[in-house]
Write an enzyme that holds these catalytic residues in place. Structure first.
Site, PDB file in Angstrom:
ATOM      1  N   HIS A 130       8.905 -26.231   4.895  1.00  0.00           N
ATOM      2  CA  HIS A 130       7.938 -27.374   4.469  1.00  0.00           C
ATOM      3  C   HIS A 130       7.603 -27.108   3.117  1.00  0.00           C
ATOM      4  O   HIS A 130       6.719 -28.053   2.557  1.00  0.00           O
ATOM      5  CB  HIS A 130       6.858 -27.662   5.511  1.00  0.00           C
ATOM      6  CG  HIS A 130       7.369 -28.147   6.744  1.00  0.00           C
ATOM      7  ND1 HIS A 130       7.613 -29.414   7.044  1.00  0.00           N
ATOM      8  CD2 HIS A 130       7.585 -27.597   7.753  1.00  0.00           C
ATOM      9  CE1 HIS A 130       7.929 -29.484   8.628  1.00  0.00           C
ATOM     10  NE2 HIS A 130       8.210 -28.310   8.706  1.00  0.00           N
ATOM     11  N   LYS A 181     -13.472  -0.853  -5.201  1.00  0.00           N
ATOM     12  CA  LYS A 181     -14.909  -0.466  -4.358  1.00  0.00           C
ATOM     13  C   LYS A 181     -15.808  -0.181  -5.265  1.00  0.00           C
ATOM     14  O   LYS A 181     -16.927  -0.351  -5.261  1.00  0.00           O
ATOM     15  CB  LYS A 181     -14.285   0.422  -3.170  1.00  0.00           C
ATOM     16  CG  LYS A 181     -13.737  -0.232  -2.057  1.00  0.00           C
ATOM     17  CD  LYS A 181     -13.344   1.000  -0.959  1.00  0.00           C
ATOM     18  CE  LYS A 181     -12.423   0.252   0.293  1.00  0.00           C
ATOM     19  NZ  LYS A 181     -12.335   1.181   1.247  1.00  0.00           N
ATOM     20  N   GLU A 219       0.829  -1.125  -0.032  1.00  0.00           N
ATOM     21  CA  GLU A 219      -0.001  -0.141   0.106  1.00  0.00           C
ATOM     22  C   GLU A 219       0.866   1.105  -0.052  1.00  0.00           C
ATOM     23  O   GLU A 219       0.382   2.292  -0.806  1.00  0.00           O
ATOM     24  CB  GLU A 219      -0.811  -0.006   1.260  1.00  0.00           C
ATOM     25  CG  GLU A 219      -1.862  -1.308   1.071  1.00  0.00           C
ATOM     26  CD  GLU A 219      -3.333  -0.931   2.170  1.00  0.00           C
ATOM     27  OE1 GLU A 219      -3.741   0.042   2.197  1.00  0.00           O
ATOM     28  OE2 GLU A 219      -3.335  -1.859   2.980  1.00  0.00           O
TER      29      GLU A 219
END
Length: 350
Positions: free
Chosen positions: A234, A327, A218
């Site tokens: 892993h 948005k 951001e």
């Protein structure tokens, strides 16, 4: 954004003063769900990691429109939305009401506090006009206070005092007035400039690594990723085996701690040997005695680094154009308006 970094300690102190009189008139919950997104949700992740060895009450972070299936009247749901307009948070608020959960809201205003007030749901109003990611002190400190008031954790005050004192020092050591030499955040930003940051954490630094990644996204406007030990041993390390020239696109930041266990230290040192030579590797060492101070001071360094990286890239760290665009596009689906209509109906029926 840089001003918020410089004044970090003051913002945490103000947040503590705002939450001093907050009350929670509920029985001790069986579990806690922090419902939020983005800069509001990271406060829950920090709480979860900090409290992991301090309480037997499970704490989970829900980043969704609906709460986990187990949430019920014995669950404490903390609905977090700095703006008060986050549609996922509003939807979770509605879901919590339907399930008769114990609810507390934290926001600067908007629809969330409007409906909370009408429905008689307790809430805390925090200062408005701050970019959500910079409002971390005002979203995180209430969680600490609420957990203490609910009898879920203890000893917050002592850790918080050390954290604020350390934050003031770290902010000063990384202030914009200081040159690159001797300014750790500026040196780190210069070192990773031009490459995508990969951040590795562990233990209480798991969520801190996540915060680094979000701030690089951001503020710096660059791709970034985060992983944590020992899970990354892993899977992640295999991804570097045949990276070749692709490794030159990445800078790896490992969050360290002088109090890290022998087994974690061994894993980190072995992983460093396995990392490709084409990548650049940096370490950020936590400071302070208590966990909260070490976490928040490291977050502070990450925040400063992300802003300095933005400056090096010639971009304004404050705007988040793609989030605003998304948005606007998703508004056409009408999900938020449907939730608000249901909340209005609940208001009318009570």
């Amino acid at each position: 954004m840089l001003a918020f970094c410089v004044d970090t300690a003051a913002h945490y102190q103000e947040a503590a003063e705002i939450t001093e009189s907050v009350s929670l008139q509920y029985a001790k919950p069986e579990n806690v769900v922090v419902a939020g997104m983005g800069g509001s949700a990271i406060s829950g992740e920090l709480l979860k990691d900090w409290a992991r060895d301090k309480t037997q009450v499970p704490i989970e972070v829900s980043r969704d429109y609906m709460l986990p299936a187990y949430a019920n009247e014995r669950s404490l749901v903390l609905v977090m939305s700095y703006s008060g307009e986050t549609e996922e948070s509003l939807s979770s608020f509605l879901d919590a009401l339907k399930r008769r959960c114990m609810i507390f809201c934290v926001s600067s205003g908007g629809s969330l506090l409007e409906f909370a007030e009408k429905l008689g749901v307790p809430y805390l109003r925090v200062p408005s006009g701050i970019p959500p990611r910079a409002a971390l002190p005002y979203m995180f400190v209430p969680l600490l206070r609420l957990m203490e008031k609910a009898g879920i954790v203890s000893g917050v005050s002592g850790e918080f005092s050390e954290a604020v004192e350390l934050l003031a020092r770290v902010s000063g050591e990384n202030s914009p007035e200081l040159p690159v030499k001797g300014n750790f955040a500026k040196m780190l930003a210069s070192g990773i400039n031009g490459r995508a940051p990969v951040v590795y954490g562990f233990g209480v630094y798991r969520s801190v690594a996540q915060r680094f990644k979000q701030q690089f996204n951001e503020n710096s406007k660059v791709p970034s990723k985060w992983e944590f030990f020992s899970e990354l041993n892993h899977n992640e390390i295999v991804g570097w085996e045949k990276a070749g020239n692709l490794a030159e696109c990445f800078s790896i930041i490992i969050l360290r701690d002088k109090m890290e266990s022998d087994v974690i230290r061994s894993r980190i040192e072995t992983t460093k040997v396995l990392l490709p030579s084409g990548s650049k590797m940096f370490e950020v060492w936590g400071q302070g005695k208590c966990a909260l101070a070490r976490m928040l001071s490291t977050v502070c360094i990450g925040d400063f680094t992300s802003v300095y990286l933005a400056i090096l890239g010639g971009v304004d760290p404050t705007p988040v154009e793609n989030i605003n665009l998304l948005k606007e596009k998703t508004k056409l689906v009408g999900a938020k308006e449907r939730v608000k209509r249901e909340l209005a109906e609940l208001t009318g029926s009570r």
